[in-house]
Design a protein around this motif. Structure first.
Motif, PDB file in Angstrom:
ATOM      1  N   VAL A  91       0.595   4.637  13.235  1.00 35.40           N
ATOM      2  CA  VAL A  91      -0.719   5.265  13.406  1.00 35.40           C
ATOM      3  C   VAL A  91      -1.661   4.338  14.153  1.00 35.40           C
ATOM      4  CG1 VAL A  91      -0.533   6.796  11.420  1.00 35.40           C
ATOM      5  CG2 VAL A  91      -1.479   4.496  11.122  1.00 35.40           C
ATOM      6  N   VAL A 139      -2.395   1.073  13.735  1.00 32.58           N
ATOM      7  CA  VAL A 139      -3.145   0.028  13.055  1.00 32.58           C
ATOM      8  C   VAL A 139      -2.518  -1.314  13.422  1.00 32.58           C
ATOM      9  CG1 VAL A 139      -3.732  -0.977  10.814  1.00 32.58           C
ATOM     10  CG2 VAL A 139      -3.854   1.489  11.150  1.00 32.58           C
ATOM     11  N   GLN A 145      -9.057   6.550   8.099  1.00 25.78           N
ATOM     12  CA  GLN A 145      -8.480   7.876   8.293  1.00 25.78           C
ATOM     13  C   GLN A 145      -7.083   7.753   8.921  1.00 25.78           C
ATOM     14  OE1 GLN A 145      -8.726  10.347   6.715  1.00 25.78           O
ATOM     15  NE2 GLN A 145     -10.066  11.893   7.578  1.00 25.78           N
ATOM     16  N   ARG A 146      -6.858   6.766   9.764  1.00 25.58           N
ATOM     17  CA  ARG A 146      -5.517   6.514  10.290  1.00 25.58           C
ATOM     18  C   ARG A 146      -4.574   6.158   9.146  1.00 25.58           C
ATOM     19  NH1 ARG A 146      -5.075   4.897  15.762  1.00 25.58           N
ATOM     20  NH2 ARG A 146      -7.019   5.288  16.856  1.00 25.58           N
ATOM     21  N   GLN A 168      -9.861  10.280  18.969  1.00 22.27           N
ATOM     22  CA  GLN A 168      -8.723   9.392  18.738  1.00 22.27           C
ATOM     23  C   GLN A 168      -7.864   9.863  17.578  1.00 22.27           C
ATOM     24  OE1 GLN A 168      -9.832   5.313  18.218  1.00 22.27           O
ATOM     25  NE2 GLN A 168     -11.087   5.256  20.079  1.00 22.27           N
ATOM     26  N   VAL A 169      -8.523  10.204  16.470  1.00 24.02           N
ATOM     27  CA  VAL A 169      -7.775  10.612  15.289  1.00 24.02           C
ATOM     28  C   VAL A 169      -7.023  11.923  15.549  1.00 24.02           C
ATOM     29  CG1 VAL A 169      -7.998  11.406  12.899  1.00 24.02           C
ATOM     30  CG2 VAL A 169      -9.189   9.353  13.638  1.00 24.02           C
ATOM     31  N   LEU A 171      -4.039  11.232  17.626  1.00 23.48           N
ATOM     32  CA  LEU A 171      -3.021  10.610  16.782  1.00 23.48           C
ATOM     33  C   LEU A 171      -2.289  11.661  15.953  1.00 23.48           C
ATOM     34  CD1 LEU A 171      -1.777   8.015  15.599  1.00 23.48           C
ATOM     35  CD2 LEU A 171      -3.594   8.060  13.891  1.00 23.48           C
ATOM     36  N   ARG A 179       1.689  12.368  16.063  1.00 23.58           N
ATOM     37  CA  ARG A 179       2.578  12.301  14.894  1.00 23.58           C
ATOM     38  C   ARG A 179       3.261  13.639  14.660  1.00 23.58           C
ATOM     39  NH1 ARG A 179       5.018   8.602  13.457  1.00 23.58           N
ATOM     40  NH2 ARG A 179       4.882   8.633  11.204  1.00 23.58           N
TER      41      ARG A 179
END
Lengths: 334, 298, 315
Positions: free
Chosen positions: A151, A153, A173-174, A204-205, A208, A212
């Motif tokens: 994710v 990080v 949140q990631r 961004q989220v 992501l 995923r």
């Protein structure tokens, strides 16, 4: 905008989630009232279905009900519930508990309060991974590092030893997403996943989440009131009003040809905000309905510009007006 | 994390100023039972001279430690005195001392807390230090210090209990004054040239009233228990003046012969304290509906 | 964390100093002339003057405090007016009794209070919750002396299964010592359990409603883990409340020990005040303040350790 070029329900795609006639009742079985009134929906693998509507329309409650997480004092019933190709006997907590975290997971609105403040990120991963995947402690830690990496990080080993309050909302949140997807579930319910974040982080989220989804193939039920977000993310949009789905359509169709008067009003409010030249906001007149005292017939009728006497006779059912496009309104097509 | 856990404030500072929300709402069962009970006890204490069948000090050596009878409805104590009469008279010091002590604590609390919250800075630091000292040890030690310095008696009991309750009231007032001092109408009053004392009384004090009433109600049962306890320890009223706590300690030596001399005063204390607690819960719900009744009491 | 501990240690020492000054001043200004008390009512003014000088009562107050404080630091508090025994040994013996009683009371209180609070918090609104809340409210409403005498009435006078008073004889077996402890320990344990149950109910109940509990459940964690995680949040404020209670107990349960004529610090305090035995009063007040403040200090450190925000600041 993948949705524009693809059909909403591809033939042969595996079903991630199917629920029929879902009801959430507040209070006793007799004398209580329904907050979610017979919602049916299907989410296929690799697909995103958005559940939109005003606050109080029952969209969040629908998401919670699928995991058996409705608040105390409520009860859930459904004609049928299927998660990841497996039929559930009932919506009882015992039945749903087996699926929670493994086959169906959820991401919540505010990441800043969604994680336990006195446990490190690593401890929270370890609990989940060891319980759901029966991993050993070292294996779980290694998996947690991988999941955090997936994710985006950076510096995962250090992050695992930190507490939630040492991190930003976007980071959390990631991490929350990584936790929810740790057992590679068939369904992810994302309840306003970016509402509490800054605009740049929102994008961004969401990117992501899409990434995923492409990798893991889960079906996503995106609960949101943000139509802009929905337009960019969802393959299909289900519009909820007063605990029912009133319109369902492939995303492009819904935005280009909304059929239900409520959907039309909802879209108008967005367009008004989007174009600053418009001076008059066409907010929907009237107030959202009281679910305890709903009128007979269509719940939107009291606020509807097209309301006619027949609208107050019976509750309108969803019916097809185009391919994959269903509307619960007797006035459409008249 | 507060600097010192002993200073855990009983009433948290609220983001918004409290407003009096009393009014037309119907009385809850708590208020009815608690308030009704309190009124009955106060009437009994006030009318003790009229309704008591006997003088509380009338000795009757021949009829010691008797059980209930038509002559002595609750029986007699170890000196043959009528228990009912002694309990009725004994309510007086309990109610007087209890309420006087809280009134004292409220007045001192306002005097300390109002300027402390309104002016802040130096005054606030000084007041806070003083209060920290008061809560640095158990309340009963304060009571002992008072008794050591001033001897035993009803007035000493009032001071001892009042002193122990001052920090709670002062902090409450301070927290509200702190918010009120920054409110628009106080700023306006300052701009208009009103003096600080005038602003505090006219524009800050009104906000303090409702929380003070609630805190008063919460402290009342505690103060009554403290009063009875100090009297039980022999640090309060001087014999033969009756007090509920002293009756229990006097009766304890004769427990083997009669239970009445301790059971009846205890029953009265417990019922009185329960009534006050119910009333406090009811008032809290009425005046401060946003906070659960349970959150307040430490 | 170390900085925090250091600051708190400084505060502790300062408060102890202030406490000693307060005790000194209270004793100095207490009615009754110590010289007169020491010599008895028959003493002549000349004898009293000599005694005053011997006791150092005519020096300046700062001077007297320094002398007194030096003696206190050497654990020399003089002799009891009533028994003639050294105050230090009297106080230490009494504290031993109090410690023994408090250990039993605290264990009983924890065993009773924690499960009740847990049940009430996890079954909000049930009949069990209502019953437990009523117990807690009653346990806080009934004065300790009333509870104690009622227990004596029932178990010592009526059923004759427990002694009504005292602590037995020195050198007795553990079992017979315990026999004397039950009633006072239960008297102390019930309000302790009531406070604990009430706090656990509120704090754990609140924690169970937090969003992170919903998250944990959504991730499929079993109920036991979810509750344990919530508990780790609820326990921090609960420790503080528990610490205050323990501190109060150790400083001397005046009323309970008086009800049962139990020879601990509390009973000694009441006795020494009633007989104006000032050296002993000094001893018990100093010990009480020191123990209470020390317990509060330890509680602060424990809470600090349990709270990651504070722990992290040192890294």
């Amino acid at each position: 905008m993948r949705a524009v070029t693809e059909p909403a329900t591809p033939v042969g795609a595996a079903t991630a989630l199917a629920v029929e006639r879902l009801r959430v009742t507040l209070g006793p079985r007799t004398g209580g009232h329904d907050l979610v009134r017979g919602v049916s929906l299907t989410v296929h693998r690799h697909r995103t279905v958005a559940l939109v509507g005003e606050s109080g329309s029952g969209k969040t409650l629908t998401g919670l009900a699928l995991l058996g997480l409705t608040p105390p004092g409520t009860s859930v019933a459904a004609g049928r519930l299927q998660i990841g190709g497996e039929e559930l006997a009932s919506c009882s907590d015992a039945d749903l508990a087996r699926f929670r975290g493994r086959r169906i997971a959820m991401v919540f609105q505010n990441p800043m309060v969604a994680m336990n403040p006195v446990l490190t990120i690593g401890q929270q991963f370890l609990q989940v991974l060891r319980h759901n995947l029966a991993l050993s402690r070292p294996a779980a830690r290694a998996r947690a590092r991988d999941l955090l990496g997936a994710v985006g990080v950076a510096d995962a080993p250090r992050r695992l030893d930190q507490y939630p309050f040492e991190m930003s909302g976007g980071m959390l949140q990631r991490i929350m997403l990584a936790l929810a997807l740790s057992a590679e579930p068939d369904v992810l319910v994302a309840d306003e996943p970016t509402t509490a974040l800054d605009t740049t982080l929102q994008a961004q989220v969401m990117a992501l989440l899409a990434e995923r989804q492409a990798q893991l193939g889960m079906g996503v039920l995106l609960v949101s009131h943000d139509l802009g977000l929905v337009a960019g993310m969802a393959d299909e949009v289900d519009v909820m009003y007063a605990g029912r789905i009133v319109e369902r359509a492939p995303t492009a169709d819904l935005f280009s040809a909304p059929a239900h008067p409520y959907t039309q009003a909802l879209l108008r409010t967005v367009r008004d905000i989007a174009s600053p030249t418009t001076t008059v906001l066409s907010a929907i007149p009237g107030a959202p309905p009281q679910l305890a005292t709903l009128p007979a017939g269509c719940s939107f009728a009291p606020r509807c510009p097209l309301a006619a006497p027949e609208c107050t006779v019976a509750l309108p059912e969803l019916r097809a007006v185009a391919a994959g496009h269903e509307v619960a309104c007797v006035r459409v097509g008249q | 994390m507060t600097a010192s856990p002993v200073t855990a404030a009983p009433v948290a500072v609220r983001a918004t100023l409290p407003r009096v929300r009393a009014g037309v709402r119907r009385l809850s069962w708590r208020e009815l039972v608690g308030g009704g009970g309190l009124v009955a006890f106060v009437l009994a204490a006030v009318l003790a001279g009229v309704v008591s069948p006997w003088s509380p000090d009338a000795l009757a050596i021949g009829s010691r430690l008797q059980g209930p009878s038509t002559a002595h409805l609750l029986g007699t104590d170890q000196l043959g005195r009528d228990l009912l009469s002694r309990i009725l008279y004994g309510l007086r010091p309990s109610l007087e001392s209890g309420f006087a002590a809280i009134a004292l604590a409220a007045v001192v609390g306002v005097l300390l807390g109002l300027p402390s919250g309104y002016f802040g800075s130096v005054i606030d630091s000084i007041v806070t230090r003083i209060l920290d000292l008061l809560v640095a040890w158990p309340a009963v030690f304060l009571a002992l210090a008072v008794v050591l310095l001033l001897g035993t008696g009803e007035l000493q009991v009032i001071i001892a209990i009042g002193l122990a309750e001052v920090p709670v009231f002062s902090r409450l007032v301070r927290s509200i004054a702190l918010l009120a001092a920054r409110s628009d109408h106080v700023v306006a009053a300052k701009a208009a040239g009103a003096s600080a004392p005038r602003i505090m009384v006219r524009h800050v004090l009104p906000f303090v009233v409702a929380p003070l009433v609630v805190q008063f109600a919460i402290a009342a049962p505690q103060a009554l228990v403290a009063e009875a306890s100090l009297n039980y320890l022999g640090l309060g009223t001087h014999p033969p003046a009756p007090s509920l706590g002293a009756m229990v300690s006097e009766g304890q030596a004769f427990l083997a012969y009669a239970a009445g001399p301790i059971v009846f005063p205890i029953a009265v204390i417990v019922v009185l304290v329960v009534c006050l607690t119910l009333l406090a819960d009811g008032l809290q719900d009425r005046l401060d509906p946003h906070r659960g009744a349970e959150r307040r009491r430490p | 964390m170390w900085r925090f501990a250091l600051v708190r240690s400084g505060q502790l020492l300062l408060t102890l100093l202030l406490a000693s000054i307060a005790v000194f001043l209270v004793i100095q200004h207490a009615p009754g002339d110590p010289a007169q008390v020491q010599l008895g009512l028959t003493a002549t003014p000349a004898q009293i003057a000599v005694e005053r000088q011997k006791l150092g009562l005519d020096a300046s107050i700062l001077h007297r405090y320094l002398i007194w404080a030096t003696q206190v630091l050497h654990l020399n508090l003089g002799k009891s007016f009533t028994t003639g025994l050294p105050v230090t040994s009297t106080v230490v013996t009494a504290f031993g009794y109090t410690l023994r009683l408090d250990v039993v009371a605290i264990v009983l209180g924890l065993v009773l209070g924690l499960p009740l609070g847990l049940v009430a918090a996890l079954r909000r609104g049930s009949w069990a919750d209502t019953a437990i809340s009523a117990f807690a409210a009653l346990g806080l409403s009934v004065p300790v002396f009333a509870l104690g005498t009622l227990l004596v009435l029932v178990f010592a006078v009526h059923f004759r299964v427990m002694p009504a008073a005292g602590a037995g004889v020195p050198g007795q077996s553990l079992l017979s010592a315990l026999h004397f402890l039950w009633l006072p320990a239960v008297t102390l344990a019930i309000p302790f359990a009531a406070v604990l149950a009430r706090y656990v109910r509120i704090e754990l109940g609140e924690a169970m409603g937090e969003p992170y509990v919903l998250t944990a459940r959504s991730l499929g964690l079993p109920r036991r883990t979810v509750i344990a995680n919530a508990w780790r949040n609820a326990v921090i404020p609960t420790i503080t409340v528990m610490g205050i209670q323990v501190g109060r107990l150790l400083a001397g349960a005046l009323i309970t020990e008086t009800v049962f004529s139990y020879p601990g610090i509390g009973y000694l305090t009441v006795q020494s005040i009633q007989s104006l035995d000032y050296p002993v009063v000094e001893g018990v007040l100093l010990l009480g303040a020191a123990v209470f403040l020390l317990v509060m200090f330890v509680v602060d450190l424990v809470v600090g350790l349990a709270n990651p925000r504070l722990r992290v600041q040192v890294r």
